[in-house]
Scaffold this motif. Sequence first.
Motif, mmCIF file in Angstrom:
data_model
loop_
_atom_site.group_PDB
_atom_site.id
_atom_site.type_symbol
_atom_site.label_atom_id
_atom_site.label_comp_id
_atom_site.label_asym_id
_atom_site.label_seq_id
_atom_site.Cartn_x
_atom_site.Cartn_y
_atom_site.Cartn_z
ATOM 1 N N GLU A 13 0.833 -1.203 0.000
ATOM 2 C CA GLU A 13 0.000 0.000 0.000
ATOM 3 C C GLU A 13 0.870 1.257 0.000
ATOM 4 N N GLU A 14 1.878 1.293 0.846
ATOM 5 C CA GLU A 14 2.765 2.460 0.909
ATOM 6 C C GLU A 14 3.481 2.674 -0.430
ATOM 7 N N ASP A 15 3.965 1.600 -1.027
ATOM 8 C CA ASP A 15 4.630 1.709 -2.332
ATOM 9 C C ASP A 15 3.670 2.222 -3.398
ATOM 10 N N TRP A 16 2.430 1.718 -3.381
ATOM 11 C CA TRP A 16 1.437 2.134 -4.370
ATOM 12 C C TRP A 16 1.081 3.608 -4.170
ATOM 13 N N VAL A 50 -5.204 10.526 -1.824
ATOM 14 C CA VAL A 50 -5.443 9.320 -2.618
ATOM 15 C C VAL A 50 -6.232 8.300 -1.789
ATOM 16 N N LYS A 51 -5.868 8.135 -0.515
ATOM 17 C CA LYS A 51 -6.561 7.174 0.349
ATOM 18 C C LYS A 51 -8.029 7.547 0.559
ATOM 19 N N SER A 59 -8.919 0.226 -2.914
ATOM 20 C CA SER A 59 -9.598 -1.019 -2.533
ATOM 21 C C SER A 59 -9.453 -2.077 -3.621
ATOM 22 N N GLU A 60 -9.536 -1.643 -4.860
ATOM 23 C CA GLU A 60 -9.413 -2.566 -5.991
ATOM 24 C C GLU A 60 -8.030 -3.216 -6.040
ATOM 25 N N VAL A 61 -6.982 -2.414 -5.905
ATOM 26 C CA VAL A 61 -5.634 -2.989 -5.962
ATOM 27 C C VAL A 61 -5.338 -3.828 -4.716
ATOM 28 N N LYS A 62 -5.880 -3.421 -3.568
ATOM 29 C CA LYS A 62 -5.680 -4.216 -2.355
ATOM 30 C C LYS A 62 -6.331 -5.590 -2.502
ATOM 31 N N ALA A 63 -7.490 -5.647 -3.141
ATOM 32 C CA ALA A 63 -8.153 -6.932 -3.370
ATOM 33 C C ALA A 63 -7.308 -7.793 -4.303
ATOM 34 N N GLU A 64 -6.717 -7.177 -5.323
ATOM 35 C CA GLU A 64 -5.835 -7.909 -6.242
ATOM 36 C C GLU A 64 -4.624 -8.471 -5.498
ATOM 37 N N TRP A 65 -4.006 -7.644 -4.639
ATOM 38 C CA TRP A 65 -2.839 -8.102 -3.868
ATOM 39 C C TRP A 65 -3.211 -9.261 -2.963
ATOM 40 N N PHE A 66 -4.347 -9.126 -2.284
ATOM 41 C CA PHE A 66 -4.771 -10.178 -1.368
ATOM 42 C C PHE A 66 -4.964 -11.489 -2.126
ATOM 43 N N ASN A 67 -5.652 -11.422 -3.259
ATOM 44 C CA ASN A 67 -5.880 -12.626 -4.060
ATOM 45 C C ASN A 67 -4.565 -13.216 -4.547
#
Length: 83
Positions: A13-16, A50-51, A59-67
């Motif tokens: 998240e921090e990098d993104w 941004v947050k 939220s979309e990219v976090k879901a991708e990372w989690f998956n």
Amino acid sequence: QKMVHAEEMAKREEDWLSSKVRKINEGKYGCDMEGCVKCFWGPDFVKKHVKTKHASDLSEVKAEWFNELYKSNLVEDDVTLDL
């Protein structure tokens, strides 16, 4: 066995968020999200923006990372079930 760690998600998240900060000149930073023209005094203000204002993208990219991490854990899991 590898597990999805909160630290890994926080680092991603921090990098993104950092990748969405555009330095315009000294003391002026812009949001690098598509179509956004907001400017701020420092990078931390851009990250906060941004947050909050682009939360659905985050939220979309976090879901991708989690998956991605979840699937990686499944592949690396060497435990087999004997039925």
